[in-house]
Design an enzyme around this catalytic site. Structure first.
Site, PDB file in Angstrom:
ATOM      1  N   ASN A  89       7.731  89.623  -2.224  1.00 41.29           N
ATOM      2  CA  ASN A  89       7.246  89.925  -0.886  1.00 41.29           C
ATOM      3  C   ASN A  89       7.083  88.660  -0.044  1.00 41.29           C
ATOM      4  O   ASN A  89       7.225  87.533  -0.535  1.00 41.29           O
ATOM      5  CB  ASN A  89       5.925  90.706  -0.968  1.00 41.29           C
ATOM      6  N   HIS A 119      -3.260  68.673 -13.497  1.00 38.35           N
ATOM      7  CA  HIS A 119      -3.598  67.296 -13.853  1.00 38.35           C
ATOM      8  C   HIS A 119      -4.457  67.267 -15.102  1.00 38.35           C
ATOM      9  O   HIS A 119      -5.216  68.203 -15.376  1.00 38.35           O
ATOM     10  CB  HIS A 119      -4.367  66.618 -12.708  1.00 38.35           C
TER      11      HIS A 119
END
Length: 210
Positions: A89, A119
């Site tokens: 979408n 991270h």
């Protein structure tokens, strides 16, 4: 003298620009820019053709409803694939720092985010330390609700549903419904059931819309 300085400055800017774009594929960048100009939910075959010309691996009868953001690492088009009959979408975002697979017949609602990078935790002077990346797989027939976020390393099992607004931090088993932040199991789904979810299951989380 002035002309020479201007010329030197221009070439420095040009070299910097080329260095900055070194990890980007011009063909995909152009294809995504053209795709963004097409009004949502129109010219579906043209949109598909444009994205395929950008190098994306897209299966038969797949549909993209509007804008799509794909970036991360060198040559992002090599790290993502879309299966047959899937639906993406308007406004979905794909971080291709690691591979992403969207299975056949999978349905992604508005503004779904698929994130493959994060991270390591560093010291207090810099908590977001070294970058890490893990692949994400969206199984066949699954349904990812509007504005859900899939985090690095997760697999969405075949036929699973992720409710709208959920944040998926761990893999989801096939034929299950999960919701929340972080997403948790609500219940097992019947493999052959067809029909709307009961209102009691939709109301607390807004339903897996999309």
């Amino acid at each position: 003298m002035v002309v020479r300085r201007m010329t030197d400055a221009w070439w420095r800017i040009t070299r910097l620009w080329l260095d900055e774009l070194g990890s980007h594929n011009p063909r995909l960048t152009l294809a995504l820019a053209v795709n963004d100009l097409i009004p949502p939910f129109t010219l579906g075959r043209v949109r598909l053709r444009v994205l395929r010309l950008g190098g994306l691996a897209i299966g038969e009868r797949a549909t993209f409803g509007g804008k799509v953001w794909i970036a991360g690492g060198a040559n992002p088009y090599e790290r993502i694939s879309f299966g047959d009959d899937c639906f993406v979408n308007d406004g979905c975002r794909f971080d291709t720092s690691a591979p992403i697979v969207v299975g056949h017949d999978a349905y992604l609602g508005h503004e779904v985010s698929v994130i493959t990078s994060s991270h390591e935790i560093g010291a207090s002077d810099r908590r977001a330390y070294g970058s890490v990346a893990d692949p994400v797989e969206i199984g066949p027939g699954s349904w990812i609700g509007t504005r859900a976020t899939l985090l690095p390393g997760v697999t969405i099992g075949a036929g699973a549903i992720v409710a709208a607004g959920s944040v998926v931090t761990r893999s989801v088993a096939p034929d299950t419904l999960v919701a929340g932040v972080p997403a948790r199991l609500l219940r097992q789904l019947e493999p052959h059931r067809v029909g709307p979810l009961p209102s009691a299951e939709r109301t607390p989380v807004g339903g897996p819309t999309g």
